[in-house]
Design a protein around this motif. Structure first.
Motif, short mmCIF file in Angstrom:
data_model
loop_
_atom_site.label_atom_id
_atom_site.label_comp_id
_atom_site.label_asym_id
_atom_site.label_seq_id
_atom_site.Cartn_x
_atom_site.Cartn_y
_atom_site.Cartn_z
N ALA A 286 -36.89 -14.51 -20.63
CA ALA A 286 -35.78 -13.59 -20.34
C ALA A 286 -34.97 -13.28 -21.59
CB ALA A 286 -34.90 -14.21 -19.27
N LEU A 287 -35.06 -14.15 -22.57
CA LEU A 287 -34.31 -13.93 -23.82
C LEU A 287 -35.01 -12.92 -24.73
CD1 LEU A 287 -31.82 -15.29 -25.21
CD2 LEU A 287 -33.40 -16.86 -26.30
N ASN A 288 -36.27 -12.63 -24.41
CA ASN A 288 -37.14 -11.81 -25.26
C ASN A 288 -36.49 -10.53 -25.77
OD1 ASN A 288 -39.42 -11.45 -26.59
ND2 ASN A 288 -40.76 -11.33 -24.79
N GLU A 289 -35.89 -9.79 -24.83
CA GLU A 289 -35.33 -8.48 -25.19
C GLU A 289 -34.23 -8.63 -26.24
OE1 GLU A 289 -33.28 -5.02 -22.72
OE2 GLU A 289 -34.96 -6.02 -21.70
N LEU A 290 -33.37 -9.64 -26.03
CA LEU A 290 -32.28 -9.89 -26.99
C LEU A 290 -32.83 -10.23 -28.36
CD1 LEU A 290 -29.65 -12.19 -25.23
CD2 LEU A 290 -29.36 -9.85 -26.00
N LEU A 291 -33.95 -10.96 -28.36
CA LEU A 291 -34.51 -11.42 -29.63
C LEU A 291 -35.02 -10.26 -30.48
CD1 LEU A 291 -36.48 -14.56 -28.43
CD2 LEU A 291 -34.49 -14.53 -29.92
N HIS A 292 -35.44 -9.18 -29.83
CA HIS A 292 -36.00 -8.06 -30.59
C HIS A 292 -34.94 -7.16 -31.21
CE1 HIS A 292 -40.02 -8.46 -28.30
NE2 HIS A 292 -39.84 -9.36 -29.23
N LYS A 293 -33.72 -7.25 -30.69
CA LYS A 293 -32.62 -6.41 -31.20
C LYS A 293 -32.36 -6.74 -32.67
CE LYS A 293 -28.97 -4.94 -28.14
NZ LYS A 293 -27.71 -5.38 -27.55
N GLY A 294 -32.42 -5.74 -33.51
CA GLY A 294 -32.06 -5.95 -34.92
C GLY A 294 -33.19 -6.45 -35.80
N THR A 295 -34.34 -6.82 -35.18
CA THR A 295 -35.45 -7.29 -36.02
C THR A 295 -36.28 -6.09 -36.51
OG1 THR A 295 -36.91 -7.57 -34.12
CG2 THR A 295 -35.65 -9.49 -34.79
N GLN A 296 -36.90 -6.25 -37.66
CA GLN A 296 -37.76 -5.18 -38.21
C GLN A 296 -39.06 -5.85 -38.66
OE1 GLN A 296 -35.34 -3.42 -41.28
NE2 GLN A 296 -34.06 -2.38 -39.82
N MET A 297 -40.00 -5.95 -37.73
CA MET A 297 -41.22 -6.70 -38.02
C MET A 297 -42.31 -5.74 -38.52
SD MET A 297 -39.94 -9.50 -37.00
CE MET A 297 -40.78 -10.88 -36.32
N ALA A 298 -42.23 -5.37 -39.79
CA ALA A 298 -43.24 -4.48 -40.38
C ALA A 298 -44.50 -5.28 -40.72
CB ALA A 298 -42.67 -3.84 -41.63
N ASN A 299 -45.60 -4.55 -40.98
CA ASN A 299 -46.85 -5.22 -41.37
C ASN A 299 -46.81 -5.51 -42.87
OD1 ASN A 299 -48.01 -5.17 -38.84
ND2 ASN A 299 -48.79 -3.10 -39.14
N ASN A 300 -45.91 -6.37 -43.29
CA ASN A 300 -45.81 -6.60 -44.73
C ASN A 300 -45.77 -8.07 -45.13
OD1 ASN A 300 -43.33 -7.00 -43.70
ND2 ASN A 300 -42.22 -5.64 -45.08
N LEU A 301 -46.18 -8.93 -44.19
CA LEU A 301 -46.40 -10.34 -44.54
C LEU A 301 -47.83 -10.67 -44.13
CD1 LEU A 301 -43.06 -12.13 -43.49
CD2 LEU A 301 -43.71 -11.25 -45.74
N VAL A 302 -48.28 -11.91 -44.38
CA VAL A 302 -49.71 -12.17 -44.14
C VAL A 302 -50.11 -12.12 -42.67
CG1 VAL A 302 -50.10 -13.47 -46.27
CG2 VAL A 302 -49.42 -14.70 -44.21
#
Ligand SMILES: Cc1cc2nc3c(=O)[nH]c(=O)nc-3n(C[C@H](O)[C@H](O)[C@H](O)COP(=O)(O)OP(=O)(O)OC[C@H]3O[C@@H](n4cnc5c(N)ncnc54)[C@H](O)[C@@H]3O)c2cc1C
Ligand code: SF4
Length: 333
Positions: A286-302
């Motif tokens: 249920a916390l999932n949605e809150l966790l995505h707020k503000g994150t920027q998970m680009a394809n730029n790490l391994v």
């Protein structure tokens, strides 16, 4: 790989350091342990003409415990931070975070200030000159494209420091000094969120250290880091949690901060959601949605952005449970 030529100064007082920095109009770079700066210089990604070493600045070294807060000097080595009993007993999240940085030889020379102020990283940027010649220079390298997010208008390079998420979750403030001024601000405020210039620090400012409020007996904390090789790697996603419980094991306060989830640490507004929950009733799906707020998970790490995104509730959930366990000692949490 060779280092480029540069001038080198080793001041013995903070006043002398500021004078040298002033002479060079904000163009001098300071050197602490050098474990972040020197590799970047070898790759030709940083080209300072003058380096000012902070190694003699004893004012910036050490851990001082007062009644209400603990001060950690910027030039304290990560090894000293890791072996401090004050840190281990009061700030488990910080103790776990520092123990997860690189490997022991690195922690012997790397410092707290350098860890906080380390540059953001990207698979397409942190490469040798020869490797980078294969593609046009990206925004962070002075060009106008982004290889990680082709339509992106800014740089999404990732802030990978392990200490900052833990320090922020623990309510840390940073002491910033310049020649004739000092400011003490929440650590979170020194991050811009733009990978090109990740820090809101002026060229004449130095981090003198960090202050942490000593938590009450009902508080606990933890840091959980996902990485490919447990012995040496930067975080691919991490979470620092600090919680307080009432007498019946219900959460009364939560500070949750994600690391390696974008160009700055991400503060998750989970307090209201988790208030009143116990370790047995808290649900991280249920916390999932809150966790995505503000994150920027680009394809730029391994690991891909989408995989790292899926792991957010896993690391956050582990951090919150471990933080609660650090108070209750509950085995089956
Ligand atoms: C193999 C390897 C693995 C690593 N793994 C990790 C990891 O798992 N987690 C992690 O967090 N980091 C990791 N690092 C990055 C780095 O080693 C650490 O972040 C380290 O703590 C940096 O500290 P330093 O003293 O060496 O910084 P330096 O390289 O000396 O400085 C880093 C930056 O901070 C600036 N700076 C230093 N001190 C101050 C100050 N007091 N005020 C203002 N600016 C300052 C410098 O000018 C420079 O821009 C790794 C590095 C390597 C090479
Ligand atoms: S996110 Fe884009 S602009 Fe930033 S370093 Fe990576 S490739 Fe370059």
């Amino acid at each position: 790989m060779r280092l480029p030529y540069f001038y080198y100064r080793e001041p013995i007082t903070i006043e002398e350091a500021f004078s040298i920095m002033e002479e060079h109009h904000g163009g001098a770079r300071v050197l602490a342990g050098g474990t972040d700066l020197i590799p970047l210089m070898k790759y030709g990604l940083e080209t300072p003409s003058i380096i000012v070493s902070l190694r003699n600045l004893t004012d910036f070294k050490g851990i001082e415990a007062g009644d209400k807060e603990v001060f950690v000097g910027a030039m304290t080595s990560l090894a000293d931070l890791s072996s401090s009993s004050v840190i281990r007993s009061n700030f488990p999240a910080l103790h776990e975070a520092v123990g997860s940085v690189g490997a022991p030889p690195l922690r012997n020379v790397a410092t707290v200030g350098g860890n906080i102020r380390q540059n953001s990283r990207c698979l397409y940027y942190n490469q040798s000159k020869t490797w980078r010649l294969e593609k046009p220079p990206c925004r962070k390298a002075g060009g106008d494209v982004c290889h990680a997010v082709p339509k992106g208008k800014k740089c999404f390079s990732v802030y990978c420091g392990d200490l900052a998420p833990a320090l922020i979750a623990l309510g840390g403030s940073v002491v910033v000094k310049a020649k004739n001024r000092e400011r003490i601000i929440p650590l979170w405020d020194i991050f811009t969120g733009d990978g090109l210039t990740p820090f809101a620090l002026a060229g004449d400012e130095l981090i003198a250290g960090v202050t942490l409020p000593i938590p009450g007996k009902e508080s606990g904390s933890s840091y959980v880091k996902m990485r490919v090789r447990p012995a040496v790697d930067y975080p691919l996603v991490s979470a620092a949690a600090s919680v307080a419980l009432d007498g019946e094991g219900r959460i009364t306060k939560t500070d949750l901060v994600l690391g390696a989830a974008g160009p700055k640490p991400v503060v998750v507004e989970a307090g209201q959601f988790l208030a009143g929950k116990t370790i047995d009733t808290v649900s991280f799906d249920a916390l999932n949605e809150l966790l995505h707020k503000g994150t920027q998970m680009a394809n730029n790490l391994v690991l891909s952005g989408s995989y790292r995104r899926k792991m957010l509730p896993v690391v956050a959930g582990k951090a919150i449970r471990a933080a609660i366990r650090s108070i209750t000692g509950k085995e089956n949490a």
